[in-house]
Design a protein around this motif. Structure first.
Motif, PDB file in Angstrom:
ATOM      1  N   MET A   5       0.856  -1.178   0.000  1.00 56.11           N
ATOM      2  CA  MET A   5       0.000   0.000   0.000  1.00 56.11           C
ATOM      3  C   MET A   5       0.898   1.236   0.000  1.00 56.11           C
ATOM      4  N   ASN A   6       0.518   2.244  -0.808  1.00 53.58           N
ATOM      5  CA  ASN A   6       1.376   3.419  -0.866  1.00 53.58           C
ATOM      6  C   ASN A   6       1.302   4.214   0.441  1.00 53.58           C
ATOM      7  N   ILE A   7       2.292   5.033   0.639  1.00 55.47           N
ATOM      8  CA  ILE A   7       2.460   5.764   1.905  1.00 55.47           C
ATOM      9  C   ILE A   7       1.261   6.641   2.225  1.00 55.47           C
ATOM     10  N   ILE A   8       0.751   7.352   1.233  1.00 59.40           N
ATOM     11  CA  ILE A   8      -0.363   8.270   1.484  1.00 59.40           C
ATOM     12  C   ILE A   8      -1.588   7.509   1.967  1.00 59.40           C
ATOM     13  N   LEU A   9      -1.922   6.416   1.294  1.00 62.82           N
ATOM     14  CA  LEU A   9      -3.089   5.625   1.701  1.00 62.82           C
ATOM     15  C   LEU A   9      -2.891   5.028   3.084  1.00 62.82           C
ATOM     16  N   LYS A  10      -1.692   4.562   3.339  1.00 66.63           N
ATOM     17  CA  LYS A  10      -1.378   4.011   4.670  1.00 66.63           C
ATOM     18  C   LYS A  10      -1.571   5.086   5.739  1.00 66.63           C
ATOM     19  N   ASN A  11      -1.118   6.294   5.454  1.00 67.93           N
ATOM     20  CA  ASN A  11      -1.228   7.372   6.430  1.00 67.93           C
ATOM     21  C   ASN A  11      -2.669   7.854   6.590  1.00 67.93           C
ATOM     22  N   ILE A  12      -3.454   7.779   5.517  1.00 70.87           N
ATOM     23  CA  ILE A  12      -4.877   8.105   5.633  1.00 70.87           C
ATOM     24  C   ILE A  12      -5.546   7.106   6.577  1.00 70.87           C
ATOM     25  N   LYS A  13      -5.180   5.838   6.469  1.00 71.43           N
ATOM     26  CA  LYS A  13      -5.716   4.835   7.396  1.00 71.43           C
ATOM     27  C   LYS A  13      -5.299   5.159   8.831  1.00 71.43           C
ATOM     28  N   HIS A  14      -4.040   5.587   9.012  1.00 72.97           N
ATOM     29  CA  HIS A  14      -3.562   5.965  10.351  1.00 72.97           C
ATOM     30  C   HIS A  14      -4.393   7.116  10.918  1.00 72.97           C
ATOM     31  N   ILE A  15      -4.720   8.082  10.073  1.00 71.90           N
ATOM     32  CA  ILE A  15      -5.527   9.221  10.531  1.00 71.90           C
ATOM     33  C   ILE A  15      -6.892   8.732  10.999  1.00 71.90           C
ATOM     34  N   SER A  16      -7.530   7.870  10.221  1.00 77.06           N
ATOM     35  CA  SER A  16      -8.870   7.397  10.614  1.00 77.06           C
ATOM     36  C   SER A  16      -8.812   6.635  11.932  1.00 77.06           C
ATOM     37  N   VAL A  17      -7.792   5.810  12.098  1.00 72.81           N
ATOM     38  CA  VAL A  17      -7.639   5.064  13.358  1.00 72.81           C
ATOM     39  C   VAL A  17      -7.383   6.034  14.507  1.00 72.81           C
ATOM     40  N   ASN A  18      -6.496   6.989  14.284  1.00 75.38           N
ATOM     41  CA  ASN A  18      -6.157   7.951  15.322  1.00 75.38           C
ATOM     42  C   ASN A  18      -7.357   8.811  15.714  1.00 75.38           C
ATOM     43  N   GLU A  19      -8.222   9.104  14.753  1.00 76.11           N
ATOM     44  CA  GLU A  19      -9.412   9.910  15.016  1.00 76.11           C
ATOM     45  C   GLU A  19     -10.567   9.059  15.544  1.00 76.11           C
ATOM     46  N   GLY A  20     -10.420   7.744  15.493  1.00 74.57           N
ATOM     47  CA  GLY A  20     -11.483   6.861  15.978  1.00 74.57           C
ATOM     48  C   GLY A  20     -12.684   6.816  15.052  1.00 74.57           C
ATOM     49  N   ILE A  21     -12.427   6.961  13.762  1.00 73.03           N
ATOM     50  CA  ILE A  21     -13.512   6.925  12.782  1.00 73.03           C
ATOM     51  C   ILE A  21     -13.181   5.917  11.688  1.00 73.03           C
ATOM     52  N   THR A  22     -14.207   5.525  10.962  1.00 69.65           N
ATOM     53  CA  THR A  22     -14.006   4.614   9.845  1.00 69.65           C
ATOM     54  C   THR A  22     -13.561   5.402   8.618  1.00 69.65           C
ATOM     55  N   ILE A  23     -13.046   4.680   7.628  1.00 72.21           N
ATOM     56  CA  ILE A  23     -12.692   5.320   6.368  1.00 72.21           C
ATOM     57  C   ILE A  23     -13.942   5.915   5.730  1.00 72.21           C
ATOM     58  N   ASN A  24     -15.066   5.209   5.830  1.00 77.73           N
ATOM     59  CA  ASN A  24     -16.318   5.747   5.275  1.00 77.73           C
ATOM     60  C   ASN A  24     -16.684   7.075   5.925  1.00 77.73           C
ATOM     61  N   LYS A  25     -16.501   7.174   7.228  1.00 80.63           N
ATOM     62  CA  LYS A  25     -16.799   8.418   7.937  1.00 80.63           C
ATOM     63  C   LYS A  25     -15.828   9.523   7.498  1.00 80.63           C
ATOM     64  N   LEU A  26     -14.569   9.165   7.307  1.00 82.48           N
ATOM     65  CA  LEU A  26     -13.576  10.132   6.843  1.00 82.48           C
ATOM     66  C   LEU A  26     -13.963  10.652   5.453  1.00 82.48           C
ATOM     67  N   GLU A  27     -14.429   9.753   4.589  1.00 77.90           N
ATOM     68  CA  GLU A  27     -14.888  10.167   3.263  1.00 77.90           C
ATOM     69  C   GLU A  27     -16.011  11.193   3.396  1.00 77.90           C
ATOM     70  N   GLN A  28     -16.934  10.918   4.290  1.00 79.16           N
ATOM     71  CA  GLN A  28     -18.069  11.825   4.503  1.00 79.16           C
ATOM     72  C   GLN A  28     -17.581  13.184   4.996  1.00 79.16           C
ATOM     73  N   ILE A  29     -16.660  13.189   5.930  1.00 78.94           N
ATOM     74  CA  ILE A  29     -16.168  14.432   6.522  1.00 78.94           C
ATOM     75  C   ILE A  29     -15.453  15.297   5.489  1.00 78.94           C
ATOM     76  N   GLY A  40     -16.003  15.239   2.300  1.00 74.88           N
ATOM     77  CA  GLY A  40     -16.879  15.527   1.165  1.00 74.88           C
ATOM     78  C   GLY A  40     -16.687  14.613  -0.025  1.00 74.88           C
ATOM     79  N   ALA A  41     -16.035  13.485   0.183  1.00 69.67           N
ATOM     80  CA  ALA A  41     -15.814  12.524  -0.902  1.00 69.67           C
ATOM     81  C   ALA A  41     -16.999  11.575  -1.004  1.00 69.67           C
ATOM     82  N   SER A  42     -17.217  11.065  -2.180  1.00 73.47           N
ATOM     83  CA  SER A  42     -18.258  10.058  -2.368  1.00 73.47           C
ATOM     84  C   SER A  42     -17.891   8.794  -1.612  1.00 73.47           C
ATOM     85  N   LYS A  43     -18.914   8.056  -1.217  1.00 68.82           N
ATOM     86  CA  LYS A  43     -18.674   6.813  -0.495  1.00 68.82           C
ATOM     87  C   LYS A  43     -17.838   5.873  -1.365  1.00 68.82           C
TER      88      LYS A  43
END
Length: 126
Positions: A1-25, A27-30
């Motif tokens: 997995m590329n670094i950016i995607l890996k770090n996006i996953k880290h952000i969602s975990v650190n924020e206690g939210i799912t990737i789907n919730k991060l997409e919503q926040i 403004g990205a499509s599901k």
């Protein structure tokens, strides 16, 4: 997995939210981020910009190049009225997400307690 995607996953975990919730926040499509993570494909820069806007505490250097600390030192975060309002919204989303998790766990506990009681009754009959 590329670094950016890996770090996006880290952000969602650190924020206690799912990737789907991060997409919503942001403004990205599901599925925009989750598909990219699953298929290891690139995402548009506008989603990176929206992540940085919504989560100014995370270092851009870390997000993009995985260099330096994940969280900016406190002095580097510039609070504006907009950031404060967005943070309040993010906390509301986080609280809502955690409430859903708690409710789900309560249901699971009730189910397991019933199962234990039934097993105790069965054991007494033997």
């Amino acid at each position: 997995m590329n670094i950016i995607l890996k770090n996006i996953k880290h952000i969602s975990v650190n924020e206690g939210i799912t990737i789907n919730k991060l997409e919503q926040i942001i403004g990205a499509s599901k599925g925009v981020l989750s598909r990219a993570i699953a298929k290891n494909t690139d995402i548009q820069t506008k989603w990176l910009v929206n992540i940085v806007k919504n989560y100014p505490q995370y270092s851009c250097e870390w997000l993009i190049k995985n260099e330096g600390e994940m969280i900016k030192p406190t002095g580097e975060i510039f609070l504006t009225k907009e950031n404060i309002e967005e943070t309040a919204i993010n906390y509301k989303d986080l609280a809502e997400s955690r409430k859903e998790t708690i409710d789900s766990m309560k249901k699971e506990i009730m189910y397991l307690e019933e199962k234990i009681e039934n097993l105790k009754k069965q054991n007494e009959l033997l």
